[in-house]
Design an enzyme around this catalytic site. Structure first.
Site, PDB file in Angstrom:
ATOM      1  CG  ASP A 199     -36.104  87.123  11.361  1.00 55.81           C
ATOM      2  OD1 ASP A 199     -36.191  86.101  10.648  1.00 55.81           O
ATOM      3  OD2 ASP A 199     -35.031  87.708  11.576  1.00 55.81           O
ATOM      4  CG  HIS A 200     -39.035  83.072   7.863  1.00 50.08           C
ATOM      5  ND1 HIS A 200     -38.578  84.091   7.065  1.00 50.08           N
ATOM      6  CD2 HIS A 200     -38.322  81.974   7.493  1.00 50.08           C
ATOM      7  CE1 HIS A 200     -37.648  83.648   6.254  1.00 50.08           C
ATOM      8  NE2 HIS A 200     -37.450  82.369   6.489  1.00 50.08           N
ATOM      9  CG  HIS A 262     -33.391  85.862   8.089  1.00 48.17           C
ATOM     10  ND1 HIS A 262     -34.602  86.187   8.664  1.00 48.17           N
ATOM     11  CD2 HIS A 262     -33.655  85.665   6.768  1.00 48.17           C
ATOM     12  CE1 HIS A 262     -35.540  86.182   7.740  1.00 48.17           C
ATOM     13  NE2 HIS A 262     -34.996  85.874   6.589  1.00 48.17           N
TER      14      HIS A 262
END
Length: 517
Positions: A199-200, A262
């Site tokens: 999950d960037h 996110h």
């Protein structure tokens, strides 16, 4: 089976560190092979390869490392490198492009034409990799429904060595059932410690700085609870539309695409208890406790505690843009949401009774990601002419992007004679002004964390499934009560129903209070 990944510490303390980069950006990593399935996809060209180039340029990557793109497209190595160079030129600032570094980086890149679900190309991939015992990363930038089949193909082709890791891009599944199936299928091939669910957002500097802000400063921890905090807002706003991803997005929507991963992950870092130590499982255990404590939004509650929206034609940056239903790949009767706002609570001692407001959407007024911690107002005013309502409560704004930083809103005296006049002022910590260096893209750190075998900033299997378990009743409620997306004009802050939802609690979104942000 892949080796057990390092369990203790952040990436800087992971096994395999072989030195420090000449630029002082951090520890270099041992030689690796990065195999990117979906090597001709948008994510690869827009994020993965530019980020790998940046780490290469900064001296974090051993120059014997290799990057191998794998896809069904028929391309030679040279043709693929040409496309990579075009992507670097398009997605990186000109001042970060160095011709010598670009040539050396492209020399590390090769391409394999491969059928992920068939037999063609796997022997060529095996021949390209050879018998090297270096770290081998398989990055699955593909549709999640083929994560399991690709992993089985890797096993059947005998391509998994003792230092292999696999990276799974979001979304992991379409619902709880498919997420569990993917986790099971991948887990049949790789140990859990070798599975990196990326999950960037967890790699962004400001998100990581939440840990430092909360646990490296004695100032905030005594106040970090519902006794002193009135509510918390988390916003992830985009000005872009679906950007050619209509086929995927129309099947997912904002709740699956953004909230399930996110926003919930950021919320976990905001709400979690202090871990016993800065160790991988200690941090992830505390995040899991938050997910387990999330107050469920029962089906009938979706009418009051959630808002769905879908953008119509409008203007972004002064330029006209089409509505969602006119986007390529979107059906004319689609009821997919491009905007979601919701109200939830964490049912534990620290946060009991205090709401969290989450909001995300496309084609909104401004591109921004931020966390707003709204403290309670002072109980009594001692200042003549100022009621306690006129003394604005303190507010801590953590800006994730753009212009990363931390801003503390507080009341202060205006300078000058003629009586005591109060006004709100902002203490501003701008990361770029303070540290005088480029803020690296989130993928830069995360891609090398995989090589280091450091999973702290990645999601564990139970986190993914707990998030889906919380999301599913919302999806069911929308279907049961036929909750269709409310239209909003592109370039605004979403449907008016979102404003009404928070105003029912006598609160406002941060952009309404501070439109200049």
């Amino acid at each position: 089976m892949a080796e057990k990944a390092v369990q203790n510490g952040f990436p800087e303390f992971a096994a395999g560190i072989s030195g420090t980069s000449p630029q002082g950006r951090g520890p270099t990593v041992p030689p690796f092979d990065y195999i990117i399935f979906g090597g001709t996809g948008d994510l690869t060209f827009r994020k993965l390869l530019p980020s790998l180039y940046s780490t290469f340029r900064d001296g974090l990557v051993d120059r014997s490392s290799r990057i191998i793109g794998a896809s069904r497209s028929a391309l030679s190595d040279e043709a693929y490198r040409t496309r990579v160079m075009e992507a670097l030129s398009r997605h990186l600032p000109k001042d970060e492009m160095d011709q010598d570094d670009c040539r050396a980086f492209l020399a590390q890149i090769s391409y394999v034409e491969l059928d992920a679900l068939g037999q063609a190309g796997w022997e060529n991939l095996a021949a390209t990799l050879g018998d090297s015992d270096r770290v081998r990363v398989f990055y699955l930038a593909t549709s999640p429904d083929i994560f399991g089949p690709i992993c089985r193909q890797l096993k059947n082709a005998d391509l998994i060595n003792d230092k292999s890791r696999v990276v799974l891009e979001k979304p992991i599944g379409h619902d709880l059932g498919t997420a569990r199936q993917i986790n099971h299928d991948v887990g049949q091939v790789f140990d859990e410690q070798a599975i990196f669910r990326i999950d960037h957002y967890l790699g962004k500097e400001s998100v990581q700085n939440l840990l430092a802000l909360r646990f490296a400063n004695a100032l905030f921890d005594p106040l970090w609870n519902s006794r002193y905090i009135e509510h918390i807002q988390i916003t992830v706003a985009e000005t872009v539309g679906v950007e050619g991803r209509g086929g995927y997005y129309d099947h997912a929507g904002a709740l699956r695409d953004m909230v399930q991963n996110h926003l919930l992950q950021v919320m976990c870092l905001v709400a979690m208890e202090p871990p016993s130590q800065l160790a991988t499982e200690a941090v992830r255990d505390e995040k899991m406790k938050v997910l387990s404590s999330l107050g469920p939004i029962a089906r009938e509650e979706v009418l009051n505690r959630t808002v769905r929206g879908q953008y119509s034609a409008g203007a972004i940056g002064g330029q006209p843009v089409v509505g969602y239903l006119e986007e390529p790949g979107i059906t004319a009767d689609s009821d997919t949401e491009t905007f979601v706002s919701l109200k939830t609570e964490v049912h534990n001692w620290r946060w009991a009774g205090m709401p969290f407001y989450l909001r995300t959407g496309k084609r909104l007024a401004t591109k921004t990601s931020e966390i707003v911690v709204q403290f309670r107002a002072v109980p009594h005013s001692i200042f003549p002419g100022y009621s306690s309502q006129e003394l604005l409560p303190n507010k801590l704004v953590i800006r994730v992007q753009p212009n990363e930083g931390v801003h503390l809103h507080m009341m202060t005296k205006e300078p000058g004679p003629g009586g005591l006049r109060l006004r709100e002022a902002v203490l501003n910590l701008s990361f770029s002004d303070t540290f005088k260096q480029r803020s690296p893209d989130a993928y830069e750190r995360l891609l090398l964390d995989v090589v280091r075998g450091a999973p702290t900033l990645f999601m564990r299997r139970d986190e993914v499934e707990a998030a889906w378990k919380w999301i599913e009743p919302i999806l069911d409620g929308w279907q049961e009560y036929n909750v269709r997306p409310k239209p909003y004009v592109a370039g605004t802050w979403g449907p008016s129903a979102s404003v009404a939802m928070i105003e029912r609690d006598y609160r406002s979104w941060h952009d309404e209070v501070d439109p200049e942000r």
